[in-house]
Design a protein around this motif. Structure first.
Motif, PDB file in Angstrom:
ATOM      1  N   VAL A   1       9.050   7.570   4.402  1.00  0.00           N
ATOM      2  CA  VAL A   1       9.091   8.935   3.860  1.00  0.00           C
ATOM      3  C   VAL A   1       7.769   9.240   3.153  1.00  0.00           C
ATOM      4  O   VAL A   1       7.193  10.320   3.332  1.00  0.00           O
ATOM      5  CB  VAL A   1      10.295   9.120   2.914  1.00  0.00           C
ATOM      6  CG1 VAL A   1      10.207  10.441   2.156  1.00  0.00           C
ATOM      7  CG2 VAL A   1      11.609   9.026   3.697  1.00  0.00           C
ATOM      8  N   ALA A   2       7.264   8.276   2.376  1.00  0.00           N
ATOM      9  CA  ALA A   2       5.973   8.466   1.705  1.00  0.00           C
ATOM     10  C   ALA A   2       4.849   8.637   2.731  1.00  0.00           C
ATOM     11  O   ALA A   2       3.945   9.463   2.557  1.00  0.00           O
ATOM     12  CB  ALA A   2       5.681   7.283   0.782  1.00  0.00           C
ATOM     13  N   ARG A   3       4.930   7.901   3.816  1.00  0.00           N
ATOM     14  CA  ARG A   3       3.928   8.027   4.873  1.00  0.00           C
ATOM     15  C   ARG A   3       4.027   9.420   5.515  1.00  0.00           C
ATOM     16  O   ARG A   3       3.009  10.039   5.860  1.00  0.00           O
ATOM     17  CB  ARG A   3       4.134   6.929   5.926  1.00  0.00           C
ATOM     18  CG  ARG A   3       2.959   6.719   6.823  1.00  0.00           C
ATOM     19  CD  ARG A   3       3.234   5.708   7.928  1.00  0.00           C
ATOM     20  NE  ARG A   3       3.659   4.394   7.532  1.00  0.00           N
ATOM     21  CZ  ARG A   3       2.833   3.389   7.197  1.00  0.00           C
ATOM     22  NH1 ARG A   3       1.536   3.582   7.179  1.00  0.00           N
ATOM     23  NH2 ARG A   3       3.317   2.214   6.881  1.00  0.00           N
ATOM     24  N   ALA A   4       5.244   9.942   5.662  1.00  0.00           N
ATOM     25  CA  ALA A   4       5.431  11.291   6.219  1.00  0.00           C
ATOM     26  C   ALA A   4       4.835  12.347   5.277  1.00  0.00           C
ATOM     27  O   ALA A   4       4.272  13.340   5.747  1.00  0.00           O
ATOM     28  CB  ALA A   4       6.912  11.557   6.465  1.00  0.00           C
ATOM     29  N   VAL A   5       4.946  12.137   3.971  1.00  0.00           N
ATOM     30  CA  VAL A   5       4.307  13.039   3.008  1.00  0.00           C
ATOM     31  C   VAL A   5       2.800  13.047   3.239  1.00  0.00           C
ATOM     32  O   VAL A   5       2.154  14.101   3.201  1.00  0.00           O
ATOM     33  CB  VAL A   5       4.650  12.638   1.552  1.00  0.00           C
ATOM     34  CG1 VAL A   5       3.793  13.401   0.549  1.00  0.00           C
ATOM     35  CG2 VAL A   5       6.130  12.849   1.272  1.00  0.00           C
ATOM     36  N   SER A   6       2.227  11.877   3.514  1.00  0.00           N
ATOM     37  CA  SER A   6       0.802  11.778   3.804  1.00  0.00           C
ATOM     38  C   SER A   6       0.437  12.568   5.055  1.00  0.00           C
ATOM     39  O   SER A   6      -0.615  13.211   5.104  1.00  0.00           O
ATOM     40  CB  SER A   6       0.393  10.307   3.965  1.00  0.00           C
ATOM     41  OG  SER A   6      -0.960  10.202   4.331  1.00  0.00           O
ATOM     42  N   VAL A   7       1.294  12.536   6.055  1.00  0.00           N
ATOM     43  CA  VAL A   7       1.039  13.305   7.284  1.00  0.00           C
ATOM     44  C   VAL A   7       0.938  14.792   6.941  1.00  0.00           C
ATOM     45  O   VAL A   7       0.034  15.489   7.406  1.00  0.00           O
ATOM     46  CB  VAL A   7       2.142  13.049   8.343  1.00  0.00           C
ATOM     47  CG1 VAL A   7       2.050  14.046   9.486  1.00  0.00           C
ATOM     48  CG2 VAL A   7       2.066  11.624   8.864  1.00  0.00           C
ATOM     49  N   VAL A   8       1.858  15.266   6.110  1.00  0.00           N
ATOM     50  CA  VAL A   8       1.842  16.680   5.717  1.00  0.00           C
ATOM     51  C   VAL A   8       0.612  16.985   4.869  1.00  0.00           C
ATOM     52  O   VAL A   8      -0.038  18.011   5.040  1.00  0.00           O
ATOM     53  CB  VAL A   8       3.143  17.035   4.956  1.00  0.00           C
ATOM     54  CG1 VAL A   8       3.063  18.432   4.360  1.00  0.00           C
ATOM     55  CG2 VAL A   8       4.348  16.898   5.879  1.00  0.00           C
ATOM     56  N   ALA A   9       0.267  16.061   3.958  1.00  0.00           N
ATOM     57  CA  ALA A   9      -0.828  16.305   3.020  1.00  0.00           C
ATOM     58  C   ALA A   9      -2.212  16.193   3.654  1.00  0.00           C
ATOM     59  O   ALA A   9      -3.088  17.015   3.372  1.00  0.00           O
ATOM     60  CB  ALA A   9      -0.720  15.336   1.844  1.00  0.00           C
TER      61      ALA A   9
END
Length: 134
Positions: free
Chosen positions: A85-93
């Motif tokens: 989930v944290a990695r997915a936040v990075s994708v968005v950011a």
């Protein structure tokens, strides 16, 4: 069927142990994107890889007694999903990472939740009997 599940989870444990060791030894210089790093990011990267190694070793430990350690196994798997989930936040950011980490994201958000569901079915948790009752 539970033997296959335990085998898959044991193989899954190779990922945090192996990549964690690579991260601790190689630091951020092993970043597939080839980006340079500061001392801060190198230190943080190695620290988190040390924790990642422990997640893999703890997963292996939990599989040695799968019934009484079922909650520990699932907690470790959920921690891996949280990392996804944290990695997915990075994708968005900041955008998509290298293909290696994109594949990791798929494992963390698709494969591991499926293993959690399978593990939950194979090793249901039972509430302990209240004190004084057997």
């Amino acid at each position: 069927m539970t033997r296959l599940l335990r085998l898959l989870l044991a193989l899954l444990g190779l990922i945090p142990v192996g990549t964690g060791l690579l991260g601790v030894i190689g630091g951020v210089t092993l970043d597939p994107s080839g980006n340079a790093s500061s001392h801060y990011f190198d230190s943080e990267y190695r620290f988190l890889n040390g924790v990642w190694i422990c997640v893999g070793v703890a997963l292996w430990w939990s599989l040695r007694r799968p019934v009484p350690r079922a909650l520990i196994t699932r907690s470790l798997l959920v921690a891996m999903v949280a990392g996804g989930v944290a990695r997915a936040v990075s994708v968005v950011a900041v955008g998509w990472p290298s293909p290696v980490f994109t594949a990791a994201l798929g494992v963390e958000l698709l494969v591991i939740p499926a293993l959690v569901a399978w593990h939950t079915k194979a090793y249901p948790l039972h509430a302990p009997a209240p004190a004084g009752h057997s």
